[in-house]
Design an enzyme around this catalytic site. Sequence first.
Site, PDB file in Angstrom:
ATOM      1  N   MET A   1       0.802  -1.210   0.000  1.00  0.00           N
ATOM      2  CA  MET A   1       0.000   0.000   0.000  1.00  0.00           C
ATOM      3  C   MET A   1       0.844   1.272   0.000  1.00  0.00           C
ATOM      4  SD  MET A   1      -3.151   1.070  -0.014  1.00  0.00           S
ATOM      5  CE  MET A   1      -4.237  -0.172   0.670  1.00  0.00           C
TER       6      MET A   1
ATOM      7  N   HIS B   1      -8.806   6.956  -3.364  1.00  0.00           N
ATOM      8  CA  HIS B   1      -8.356   5.559  -3.308  1.00  0.00           C
ATOM      9  C   HIS B   1      -6.942   5.411  -2.753  1.00  0.00           C
ATOM     10  CE1 HIS B   1      -6.504   5.101  -7.659  1.00  0.00           C
ATOM     11  NE2 HIS B   1      -6.132   6.205  -7.088  1.00  0.00           N
ATOM     12  N   GLU B   2      -6.644   4.197  -2.325  1.00  0.00           N
ATOM     13  CA  GLU B   2      -5.421   3.858  -1.573  1.00  0.00           C
ATOM     14  C   GLU B   2      -5.319   4.649  -0.277  1.00  0.00           C
ATOM     15  OE1 GLU B   2      -4.181   1.304  -2.354  1.00  0.00           O
ATOM     16  OE2 GLU B   2      -4.073   1.040  -4.518  1.00  0.00           O
ATOM     17  N   GLY B   3      -6.446   4.886   0.351  1.00  0.00           N
ATOM     18  CA  GLY B   3      -6.478   5.600   1.625  1.00  0.00           C
ATOM     19  C   GLY B   3      -6.995   7.004   1.442  1.00  0.00           C
TER      20      GLY B   3
END
Length: 351
Positions: free
Chosen positions: A44, A191-193
């Site tokens: 991530m 997205h991705e956090g």
Amino acid sequence: MGLNHKMGYRGTVNTALSFGDRDDCVGWLVGEPGRGLAQMFHMMNEARVGVALGAIMLAYAGYQESLDYARTRVQGRHPGDKHPTAPQLALIQHADVRRMLLQQKAVAEGGLLLALDLALRIDRQRHDPDAAVRRHEALLLDFLTPIIKSWFSDRALEANHNAIQILGGYGYTRDYPVERIYRDNRLNPIHEGANAIQAIDLLGRKAGMADGAAFRAVIQEIQASLDAAAPHAELAAIRAETAAALDRLIGVTARLLASAPETGPTRMLANAAAYMDLAGLTVLGWVWLRQAQAALDDLPAAAPGRPRDFLLGKLHTARYVAAWELPRTAQHADLLGRLDDTLTTMCDIWF
């Protein structure tokens, strides 16, 4: 299962999947029990740099489109020359258009430097033969990754907003690509956090982790750039404002961490967005100080025309960052210093 119908990013198919609806779903444990989240972050964190780079490149694409339009589209006259026979000006001659172009250039070119820098640091963190170097790069990545993912993706979307604004009504139509670029880029703060989570992570974990080791590593890098720029009078403005922003960030971080046990996480983390803005602006000053010094070093040997103009543009964008962007760190530092409780004391029913 089915396709998600999206605002943008339509070149990438996105589906909703459902597993186990008929009790026929089997899962296999990967790794140690209870360590799934930690394992995920091996992927991530690097992915977040990639998401940020995508956001920055979309900011760059919008900048190039709006720059070309501003150079070719004529509209209006200077405020001091309103005679009807006076020739109209290209949009780029208008001060507010230049402001919007400078914001895009600052984010796109500053963000590109940071993204490439972090990509190199990812390689060093993994492969450098010196364990101390690997440790140092890992600490820098811990603190800078949420900043490039959150702050730069937000500012990249603002850059695309400015690109549309420069094109005016045309920017809102599909005659030009800036509306698509904006729609595509709107995903990157999510997205991705999501960016609010990145801000909470930065203030709640990264600022104080390992007794502040990651934060100190970043301070060390920024201070080295400030020291290198000290002999150059041409860099005085961007250096002074970056140094002031860094001082504010250091002071605020120390106060927040010291008062955390008494304040409690709810009130402190309610101000995480302001902390992200303070840190992001400080990093923006740092990357533009570095670019300005590189441009200044190359300027004496630059040929007339585009090579020289390119370097002068770098120096002037650093001036913009110093004059228009970095002074906002004072507001964020003041808000954080007071640990404002407006968000936590607002009652649900008052909305």
